[in-house]
Design an enzyme around this catalytic site. Structure first.
Site: not given
Length: 327
Positions: A266-267, A39, A172, A269, A112, A305
């Site tokens: 995840g970079a 997430g 995002n 983030d 989801r 992540d």
């Protein structure tokens, strides 16, 4: 729960249980997976908590083993989960991620729809204690989950502003979750206009603003109320334009070389963790973008992540390897 005191930082969104393939190939071929959490919002929350900030997490998980796994993992990472609700009627979201080769973006399958987090609403903020709030970090994912979660996003930004907290916003983009591109663009630009620091990727900024250049994208948000815009340029580093501390600046900061890219997820983030944490530490914008670049580079070196996000000791060691850059 790390403290009984009111949190200084608030984050919110959807955490999912993630299964990462242990070997390369399509998901149809892989037999073994490793369980983790995923997430974008939790990546940033965990990154800030590892650096010693008191971070609260507002969300929902299902009354199932996956939800309990998420709660336990976040609490072990030092997050304050007093605002994490267990939903008895909706499940925790899941995702499965392939093992990418050669630094490519891995393919991901999400499960989801109808998740507990998609049921987030303004009522989840009824008991918020904002007495010590200094910062809110928001992304464009919660408003994409449902109409009620979108309403919560607007409400939390308004509440943070009323409490005198600073706000960072990372678009995002998740186009597949929106009814239309126009709805996505209008909603996220409205939220960004309420933020102090806007952190889009270059492609995201182009899609949301219709502008081609970092200068044009930045001006779009600055004209609508942002104090600073930091654009993620991937391996090329970051671009800053804004006025913080009474000083107007525009500059590019090159990225850090990475010998082998293992996992790119995840970079962005990690870049947000570096930039936001540095600004909260009182560093100047250039040092903030440098830290964002550094953490983004560290993130792509490992599978997962948020596994590459450092604690304070590790951050100090990383910056010490670049004494000519991190003065």
């Amino acid at each position: 729960m790390p403290s009984k005191h009111a949190p200084n930082i608030l984050t919110f969104g959807e955490a999912m249980t993630m299964f990462v393939a242990e070997s390369s190939g399509s998901l149809a071929e892989v037999e073994h997976f490793r369980r983790r959490i995923a997430g974008a919002d939790t990546n940033v929350a965990i990154g800030l908590a590892r650096l010693g900030f008191h971070v609260a997490w507002l969300s929902r998980v299902g009354a199932d083993g996956f939800g309990e796994f998420i709660r336990q993992t976040l609490e072990q990472e030092g997050l304050d989960c007093r605002y994490l609700t267990t939903d008895p009627t909706h499940p925790t979201g899941l995702l499965f991620k392939e093992r990418a080769a050669g630094g490519e973006d891995p393919r991901v399958s999400y499960f989801r729809n109808g998740s507990a987090a998609s049921q987030l609403s303004r009522s989840d903020a009824d008991n918020l204690d904002l007495s010590a709030l200094k910062h809110l970090h928001a992304t464009g994912i919660p408003p994409a989950l449902s109409d009620s979660a979108r309403d919560l996003s607007h409400h939390l930004l308004q509440e943070a502003r009323a409490a005198g907290a600073s706000i960072s916003f990372d678009p995002n983009l998740r186009p597949s979750l929106w009814r239309s591109e126009g709805e996505m663009r209008d909603t996220l630009n409205h939220l960004a206009a309420q933020a102090d620091w806007v952190l889009p990727g270059l492609a995201e900024g182009r899609l949301l603003t219709g502008q081609d250049t970092p200068e044009g994208i930045s001006d779009f948000y600055l004209e609508r109320g942002a104090s600073a815009v930091v654009i993620k340029l991937g391996p090329d580093g970051g671009y800053y334009r804004g006025t913080l501390g009474g000083r107007e600046e525009t500059f590019n900061v090159p990225g850090f070389a990475v010998a082998e890219v293992v996992d790119t997820v995840g970079a962005g983030d990690a870049f947000a963790v570096g930039t936001v944490s540095a600004l909260l530490d009182g560093l100047d914008p250039r040092q903030a973008v440098l830290r964002g670049n550094l953490l983004g580079a560290e993130a792509v070196k490992v599978i997962g992540d948020m596994e590459g996000l450092p604690d304070r000791q590790r951050l100090k060691a990383l910056t010490a390897t670049y004494p000519e850059i991190f003065a």
